[in-house]
Scaffold this motif. Structure first.
Motif, PDB file in Angstrom:
ATOM      1  N   ASP A 171     -21.045  79.798 -24.961  1.00 13.13           N
ATOM      2  CA  ASP A 171     -20.568  80.770 -23.979  1.00 13.13           C
ATOM      3  C   ASP A 171     -19.237  80.356 -23.355  1.00 13.13           C
ATOM      4  OD1 ASP A 171     -21.396  78.642 -22.457  1.00 13.13           O
ATOM      5  OD2 ASP A 171     -22.852  79.763 -21.264  1.00 13.13           O
ATOM      6  N   GLY A 172     -18.694  79.209 -23.789  1.00 16.09           N
ATOM      7  CA  GLY A 172     -17.412  78.750 -23.284  1.00 16.09           C
ATOM      8  C   GLY A 172     -17.485  77.940 -22.007  1.00 16.09           C
ATOM      9  N   LEU A 173     -18.668  77.787 -21.440  1.00 23.14           N
ATOM     10  CA  LEU A 173     -18.833  77.046 -20.193  1.00 23.14           C
ATOM     11  C   LEU A 173     -19.376  75.642 -20.468  1.00 23.14           C
ATOM     12  CD1 LEU A 173     -20.261  79.837 -17.896  1.00 23.14           C
ATOM     13  CD2 LEU A 173     -17.969  78.868 -17.863  1.00 23.14           C
ATOM     14  N   PRO A 174     -19.140  74.697 -19.548  1.00 20.23           N
ATOM     15  CA  PRO A 174     -19.582  73.319 -19.764  1.00 20.23           C
ATOM     16  C   PRO A 174     -21.089  73.196 -19.942  1.00 20.23           C
ATOM     17  CG  PRO A 174     -17.951  73.391 -18.009  1.00 20.23           C
ATOM     18  CD  PRO A 174     -18.298  74.819 -18.339  1.00 20.23           C
ATOM     19  N   THR A 175     -21.481  72.281 -20.829  1.00 17.65           N
ATOM     20  CA  THR A 175     -22.902  71.962 -21.009  1.00 17.65           C
ATOM     21  C   THR A 175     -23.349  70.862 -20.067  1.00 17.65           C
ATOM     22  OG1 THR A 175     -22.461  70.243 -22.663  1.00 17.65           O
ATOM     23  CG2 THR A 175     -22.693  72.518 -23.456  1.00 17.65           C
ATOM     24  N   GLY A 176     -22.382  70.148 -19.456  1.00 17.68           N
ATOM     25  CA  GLY A 176     -22.692  68.998 -18.612  1.00 17.68           C
ATOM     26  C   GLY A 176     -22.463  67.675 -19.309  1.00 17.68           C
ATOM     27  N   ARG A 177     -22.183  67.703 -20.612  1.00 15.70           N
ATOM     28  CA  ARG A 177     -21.980  66.470 -21.381  1.00 15.70           C
ATOM     29  C   ARG A 177     -20.500  66.160 -21.512  1.00 15.70           C
ATOM     30  NH1 ARG A 177     -23.224  66.855 -26.670  1.00 15.70           N
ATOM     31  NH2 ARG A 177     -23.535  64.601 -26.822  1.00 15.70           N
ATOM     32  N   LEU A 178     -20.201  64.852 -21.543  1.00 17.25           N
ATOM     33  CA  LEU A 178     -18.862  64.375 -21.866  1.00 17.25           C
ATOM     34  C   LEU A 178     -18.873  63.882 -23.307  1.00 17.25           C
ATOM     35  CD1 LEU A 178     -17.920  62.418 -18.606  1.00 17.25           C
ATOM     36  CD2 LEU A 178     -17.259  64.733 -19.264  1.00 17.25           C
ATOM     37  N   VAL A 179     -17.873  64.289 -24.087  1.00 10.35           N
ATOM     38  CA  VAL A 179     -17.838  63.985 -25.513  1.00 10.35           C
ATOM     39  C   VAL A 179     -16.439  63.502 -25.891  1.00 10.35           C
ATOM     40  CG1 VAL A 179     -19.660  65.643 -26.053  1.00 10.35           C
ATOM     41  CG2 VAL A 179     -17.256  66.381 -26.089  1.00 10.35           C
ATOM     42  N   ASP A 180     -16.314  63.020 -27.128  1.00 16.38           N
ATOM     43  CA  ASP A 180     -14.997  62.678 -27.654  1.00 16.38           C
ATOM     44  C   ASP A 180     -14.194  63.959 -27.841  1.00 16.38           C
ATOM     45  OD1 ASP A 180     -15.616  59.981 -27.739  1.00 16.38           O
ATOM     46  OD2 ASP A 180     -16.376  60.090 -29.789  1.00 16.38           O
ATOM     47  N   PRO A 181     -12.883  63.894 -27.674  1.00 17.78           N
ATOM     48  CA  PRO A 181     -12.079  65.118 -27.747  1.00 17.78           C
ATOM     49  C   PRO A 181     -11.995  65.682 -29.155  1.00 17.78           C
ATOM     50  CG  PRO A 181     -10.671  63.192 -27.544  1.00 17.78           C
ATOM     51  CD  PRO A 181     -12.074  62.717 -27.320  1.00 17.78           C
ATOM     52  N   SER A 182     -11.974  66.987 -29.225  1.00 13.51           N
ATOM     53  CA  SER A 182     -11.701  67.681 -30.467  1.00 13.51           C
ATOM     54  C   SER A 182     -10.195  67.880 -30.585  1.00 13.51           C
ATOM     55  CB  SER A 182     -12.402  69.036 -30.477  1.00 13.51           C
ATOM     56  OG  SER A 182     -11.861  69.871 -29.462  1.00 13.51           O
ATOM     57  N   THR A 183      -9.749  68.361 -31.719  1.00 11.26           N
ATOM     58  CA  THR A 183      -8.350  68.713 -31.864  1.00 11.26           C
ATOM     59  C   THR A 183      -8.112  70.080 -31.236  1.00 11.26           C
ATOM     60  OG1 THR A 183      -8.795  69.656 -34.047  1.00 11.26           O
ATOM     61  CG2 THR A 183      -8.087  67.358 -33.969  1.00 11.26           C
ATOM     62  N   GLY A 184      -6.879  70.318 -30.786  1.00  7.68           N
ATOM     63  CA  GLY A 184      -6.542  71.586 -30.172  1.00  7.68           C
ATOM     64  C   GLY A 184      -6.357  72.679 -31.211  1.00  7.68           C
ATOM     65  N   PRO A 185      -5.974  73.888 -30.798  1.00  5.35           N
ATOM     66  CA  PRO A 185      -5.647  74.242 -29.413  1.00  5.35           C
ATOM     67  C   PRO A 185      -6.884  74.290 -28.523  1.00  5.35           C
ATOM     68  CG  PRO A 185      -5.571  76.174 -30.821  1.00  5.35           C
ATOM     69  CD  PRO A 185      -5.757  75.012 -31.733  1.00  5.35           C
ATOM     70  N   TRP A 186      -6.641  74.153 -27.202  1.00  6.22           N
ATOM     71  CA  TRP A 186      -7.727  73.977 -26.252  1.00  6.22           C
ATOM     72  C   TRP A 186      -7.737  75.040 -25.157  1.00  6.22           C
ATOM     73  CZ3 TRP A 186      -4.929  68.873 -26.366  1.00  6.22           C
ATOM     74  CH2 TRP A 186      -5.526  67.965 -27.247  1.00  6.22           C
ATOM     75  N   ASP A 187      -8.912  75.223 -24.625  1.00  8.77           N
ATOM     76  CA  ASP A 187      -9.128  75.786 -23.289  1.00  8.77           C
ATOM     77  C   ASP A 187     -10.256  74.944 -22.718  1.00  8.77           C
ATOM     78  OD1 ASP A 187      -9.324  77.234 -20.994  1.00  8.77           O
ATOM     79  OD2 ASP A 187     -10.110  79.065 -21.921  1.00  8.77           O
ATOM     80  N   ASP A 188      -9.940  73.674 -22.412  1.00  7.30           N
ATOM     81  CA  ASP A 188     -10.958  72.661 -22.159  1.00  7.30           C
ATOM     82  C   ASP A 188     -10.551  71.741 -21.015  1.00  7.30           C
ATOM     83  OD1 ASP A 188     -13.018  72.785 -24.550  1.00  7.30           O
ATOM     84  OD2 ASP A 188     -11.031  73.079 -25.429  1.00  7.30           O
TER      85      ASP A 188
END
Length: 261
Positions: A171-188
């Motif tokens: 849904d585009g909203l945070p799950t509450g978890r912190l993870v390793d970054p993905s490649t962009g482009p981002w809206d994060d």
């Protein structure tokens, strides 16, 4: 009526009627702020640099759960509350480069937001605070839209010291978890270890220093890049893992320092 702060190297224009937002920032003659050209982006949030208070980013379904009570906040087209209540109304000037706004319902604790702009030798300092005389959770932030290209030169390059990334669900909203970054482009949203840097090769370098490690990066549009400091990630109110260890910060500062290349 717009307020202008000006020195030999910097010219900043603020519009008190539009959330006391920064509508223009010229550094050594180069305009660095932009207006989004995508018609899908709400014009109320699509230009300059505006304050986000008393929450920054999205709140799921616009419902704030506090102290056993639910508070319904205004929502946008995606059904979530977005970017607070301070960017869509007029602020009162209380001095040179300083503005104030009283905010109450639908936010549960009435308070006062203060926004101050101060010229630096080669840039600008922006300070935003929220005071409601309580320890109620809140988040504040600043939302600048930067140009991908200045009046000349190549497209901007973004340098980020990423420690962790806030995971988003379907849904585009945070799950509450912190993870390793993905490649962009981002809206994060990211936790950064040092100041982000925007470089327009051969023209200008802009370093963004802030009191917070949390930054939202939105670089999906073709002509703009957003680099937004926030005291907490979006929707942190419902995710203990994203909340501060102690009290919720009630203020934020951002310094934008330019250097000609």
């Amino acid at each position: 009526m717009p307020v202008v702060l000006e020195s030999d190297r910097v010219r900043a224009v603020i519009d008190p009627a539009r959330g006391a937002r920064l509508t223009s920032l010229l550094l050594d003659g180069h305009e660095v702020l932009a207006r989004a050209s995508d018609p899908a982006i709400d014009p109320a949030i699509g230009d300059g640099c505006f304050p986000m208070v008393p929450w920054a980013g999205r709140i799921r379904d616009g419902v704030l759960h506090l102290g056993g009570h639910d508070y319904q906040l205004p929502t946008v087209d995606d059904g979530n509350a977005l970017h607070g209540l301070g960017h869509v109304t007029g602020w009162q000037s209380i001095g040179a480069g300083s503005f104030e706004l009283a905010i109450s319902s639908p936010w549960p604790t009435p308070g006062v937001a203060t926004l101050t702009y101060t010229l630096l030798a080669a840039g600008l300092r922006i300070e935003l605070s929220w005071d409601d005389d309580t320890d109620t959770p809140c988040s504040v932030g600043l939302h600048p839209w930067f140009r991908r290209r200045l009046d000349r030169g190549e497209e901007v390059e973004l340098s980020l010291d990423i420690e962790r990334m806030v995971e988003r669900g379907n849904d585009g909203l945070p799950t509450g978890r912190l993870v390793d970054p993905s490649t962009g482009p981002w809206d994060d949203c990211f936790r950064l270890g040092s100041a982000p840097v925007l470089t327009w090769p051969g023209v200008l370098q802009l370093t963004l220093t802030s009191s917070t490690p949390w930054w939202v990066i939105y670089d999906q549009p073709a002509d703009t890049v957003c680099v937004e400091p926030q005291t907490a990630p979006p929707d942190a109110f419902t995710h203990p893992e994203l909340q501060p260890d102690g009290s919720w910060p009630r203020g934020i500062w951002l310094e934008l320092n330019g250097r000609l290349l």
